[in-house]
Design a protein around this motif. Structure first.
Motif, PDB file in Angstrom:
ATOM      1  N   TRP A  80      -1.279  35.445  15.716  1.00  0.00           N
ATOM      2  CA  TRP A  80      -1.659  34.491  16.744  1.00  0.00           C
ATOM      3  C   TRP A  80      -0.609  34.427  17.853  1.00  0.00           C
ATOM      4  O   TRP A  80       0.580  34.333  17.599  1.00  0.00           O
ATOM      5  N   HIS A  81      -1.078  34.465  19.098  1.00  0.00           N
ATOM      6  CA  HIS A  81      -0.211  34.299  20.262  1.00  0.00           C
ATOM      7  C   HIS A  81      -0.915  33.381  21.258  1.00  0.00           C
ATOM      8  O   HIS A  81      -2.115  33.125  21.154  1.00  0.00           O
ATOM      9  N   ALA A 123      -2.885  17.088  27.180  1.00  0.00           N
ATOM     10  CA  ALA A 123      -3.673  18.285  26.860  1.00  0.00           C
ATOM     11  C   ALA A 123      -3.071  19.532  27.506  1.00  0.00           C
ATOM     12  O   ALA A 123      -3.177  20.632  26.957  1.00  0.00           O
ATOM     13  N   LEU A 124      -2.450  19.371  28.663  1.00  0.00           N
ATOM     14  CA  LEU A 124      -1.897  20.525  29.377  1.00  0.00           C
ATOM     15  C   LEU A 124      -0.498  20.896  28.898  1.00  0.00           C
ATOM     16  O   LEU A 124      -0.031  22.010  29.169  1.00  0.00           O
ATOM     17  N   LEU A 125       0.159  20.017  28.169  1.00  0.00           N
ATOM     18  CA  LEU A 125       1.555  20.240  27.764  1.00  0.00           C
ATOM     19  C   LEU A 125       1.765  21.541  26.992  1.00  0.00           C
ATOM     20  O   LEU A 125       2.704  22.292  27.288  1.00  0.00           O
ATOM     21  N   SER A 146       4.297  26.873  26.794  1.00  0.00           N
ATOM     22  CA  SER A 146       4.124  28.301  26.527  1.00  0.00           C
ATOM     23  C   SER A 146       4.321  29.130  27.789  1.00  0.00           C
ATOM     24  O   SER A 146       4.853  30.238  27.741  1.00  0.00           O
ATOM     25  N   ALA A 147       3.877  28.587  28.944  1.00  0.00           N
ATOM     26  CA  ALA A 147       4.040  29.309  30.196  1.00  0.00           C
ATOM     27  C   ALA A 147       5.511  29.496  30.539  1.00  0.00           C
ATOM     28  O   ALA A 147       5.936  30.582  30.969  1.00  0.00           O
ATOM     29  N   GLU A 194       7.093  32.037  27.942  1.00  0.00           N
ATOM     30  CA  GLU A 194       6.699  33.439  28.038  1.00  0.00           C
ATOM     31  C   GLU A 194       6.642  33.936  29.482  1.00  0.00           C
ATOM     32  O   GLU A 194       6.034  34.964  29.749  1.00  0.00           O
ATOM     33  N   HIS A 195       7.277  33.203  30.404  1.00  0.00           N
ATOM     34  CA  HIS A 195       7.376  33.613  31.813  1.00  0.00           C
ATOM     35  C   HIS A 195       5.988  33.921  32.393  1.00  0.00           C
ATOM     36  O   HIS A 195       5.755  34.979  32.963  1.00  0.00           O
ATOM     37  N   TYR A 196       5.095  32.959  32.241  1.00  0.00           N
ATOM     38  CA  TYR A 196       3.731  33.137  32.706  1.00  0.00           C
ATOM     39  C   TYR A 196       3.693  33.211  34.232  1.00  0.00           C
ATOM     40  O   TYR A 196       4.418  32.501  34.928  1.00  0.00           O
ATOM     41  N   GLY A 197       2.833  34.086  34.746  1.00  0.00           N
ATOM     42  CA  GLY A 197       2.603  34.178  36.173  1.00  0.00           C
ATOM     43  C   GLY A 197       3.189  35.401  36.833  1.00  0.00           C
ATOM     44  O   GLY A 197       2.897  35.666  38.002  1.00  0.00           O
ATOM     45  N   SER A 198       3.987  36.170  36.115  1.00  0.00           N
ATOM     46  CA  SER A 198       4.602  37.350  36.727  1.00  0.00           C
ATOM     47  C   SER A 198       3.552  38.375  37.144  1.00  0.00           C
ATOM     48  O   SER A 198       3.669  39.016  38.194  1.00  0.00           O
ATOM     49  N   TYR A 199       2.499  38.514  36.353  1.00  0.00           N
ATOM     50  CA  TYR A 199       1.436  39.475  36.679  1.00  0.00           C
ATOM     51  C   TYR A 199       0.700  39.064  37.952  1.00  0.00           C
ATOM     52  O   TYR A 199       0.454  39.882  38.839  1.00  0.00           O
TER      53      TYR A 199
END
Length: 410
Positions: A120-121, A286-288, A293-294, A297-302
């Motif tokens: 799971w991720h 709910a958004l926490l 996680s963002a 895991e450095h979300y948004g680089s893509y």
């Protein structure tokens, strides 16, 4: 005092010209330059015609709007269209495409791995897609196994379940006849059918969006007077849930909902303040997990790599941005992903009705519904317009608003 064409004749003339113009632009064997000339000649004529026409009421609206006559759309016609739309979602389920495309194959491999290994991720793939679709597909193939049938049956079933949700949502905003008409149009819309033929996470966008609009409609229409706190909490959960479904395109939609709520609270009282506080708390809680996680895991680089910058703005980039609009109705530049193969993502008839609805909304721009629907079309197109390449599911949230204005045009 300028002369005016009687409303019925003017409306039919406008619609006929819109239909001919959209058909020529979408399906005609013309070059891009020729299409531009056709559009340049047709658009001023339609604007001039609408200037000399009388307007009359439409079919749906927010509570602040004056009462409008119900649309007597035949039930048997609506059910026939909806049944045809359901058939198209399952017809030739495993033979229409010869093999899964790369995105579908990757989703299937990840879901199979999850179902077998329980790995799971929160984010998956280099595009950093959230877990919801992959976990759901893993739960689907765990008892059924992985095959072409199970792989494509899953999005087809999700697409079909969207139709009753579309009707229930439309019912919060309009009459029974109007809601049936909108659902019939949504069931046959090429883009909606095409989305159900592709097995990857964007198929979850319509349910998340419609759930948000459903609870927003209940709050604005006064149907939640007995349980406003529950509907406020549900709306907050639906808005937060959208980030778990398709976060890159979701923020403009959240802004739209907040603007609609703010407009409905013209004289804030203790009840309005409590609802706003409750919604903020539920939304934040709910958004926490997504936010944590963002960051982790450095979300948004893509997605940052897909944005265009003003310093590197070129003619090709302008074509890409413009294609997100033209691709809805007439066509687009080459090199796109999940766009129309011929013409636009909406057929010329729906396009003509959409422009009639947009024209009606502009004439009656004192109405909050018209202004909000037009703003929704613009804002939901922004994630695509400000990206460096063409991937049409980035603007998938525009679908219900195009259908709404098309139904108004009808």
């Amino acid at each position: 005092m300028r002369p005016r064409i009687p409303a019925p004749w003017a409306e039919w003339l406008c619609f006929s010209l819109f239909l001919v113009l959209n058909a020529l632009l979408a399906l005609g064997p013309f070059s891009l330059v020729s299409k531009l000339w056709i559009g340049a000649a047709g658009l001023p004529a339609l604007i001039l015609l609408s200037f000399f026409s009388k307007s009359h009421g439409g079919g749906a609206g927010m509570p602040e709007n004056p009462p409008q006559p119900p649309l007597n759309f035949p039930v048997w016609t609506g059910l026939l269209f909806i049944g045809t739309g359901l058939f198209l979602r399952f017809c030739k389920l495993t033979s229409l495409s010869t093999w899964p495309n790369p995105d579908e194959s990757l989703a299937a491999v990840i879901a199979l791995h999850i179902s077998q290994m329980g790995d799971w991720h929160f984010f998956y793939t280099t595009a950093q897609n959230t877990f919801v679709y992959f976990w759901a597909l893993a739960a689907w193939i765990k008892p059924l196994g992985l095959s072409l049938t199970t792989l494509w049956l899953f999005p087809a079933a999700l697409s079909s379940l969207t139709l009753p949700l579309l009707y229930l949502t439309a019912r919060q905003w309009g009459s029974r006849g109007f809601s049936l008409l909108l659902t019939a149009m949504g069931s046959l819309a090429y883009w909606a059918v095409y989305a159900g033929r592709n097995g990857f996470p964007t198929i979850l966008v319509p349910p998340a969006e419609l759930l948000s609009l459903f609870f927003l409609g209940r709050l604005l229409s006064g149907r939640s007077t007995s349980r406003p706190r529950r509907d406020t909490a549900c709306l907050a959960l639906a808005l937060a849930g959208g980030f778990y479904v398709y976060s890159p395109a979701w923020p403009p939609f959240v802004i739209l909902v907040l603007v609609a709520l703010a407009a409905s609270w013209k004289a804030p009282g203790s009840q309005a303040r409590f609802s706003a506080s409750l919604g903020s708390v539920v939304f934040s809680a709910a958004l926490l997990p997504f936010v944590v996680s963002a960051f982790r895991e450095h979300y948004g680089s893509y997605f940052r790599g897909l944005q265009w910058s003003a310093s590197s703005l070129e003619f090709q980039q302008l074509l890409v941005s413009a294609s997100y609009l033209t691709g809805l109705f007439w066509g687009k530049k080459d090199g796109d992903y999940y766009g129309p193969f011929w013409g636009g993502l909406f057929d010329p008839l729906t396009a003509a009705l959409f422009f009639m609805g947009a024209l009606y909304a502009w004439r009656n721009r004192a109405s909050p519904t018209g202004k909000w629907a037009l703003a929704a079309v613009v804002l939901t197109l922004l994630p695509g317009i400000f990206s460096s390449n063409l991937e049409f599911f980035r603007v998938f949230l525009v679908l219900p608003f195009v259908l709404f204005l098309a139904a108004e045009g009808f």
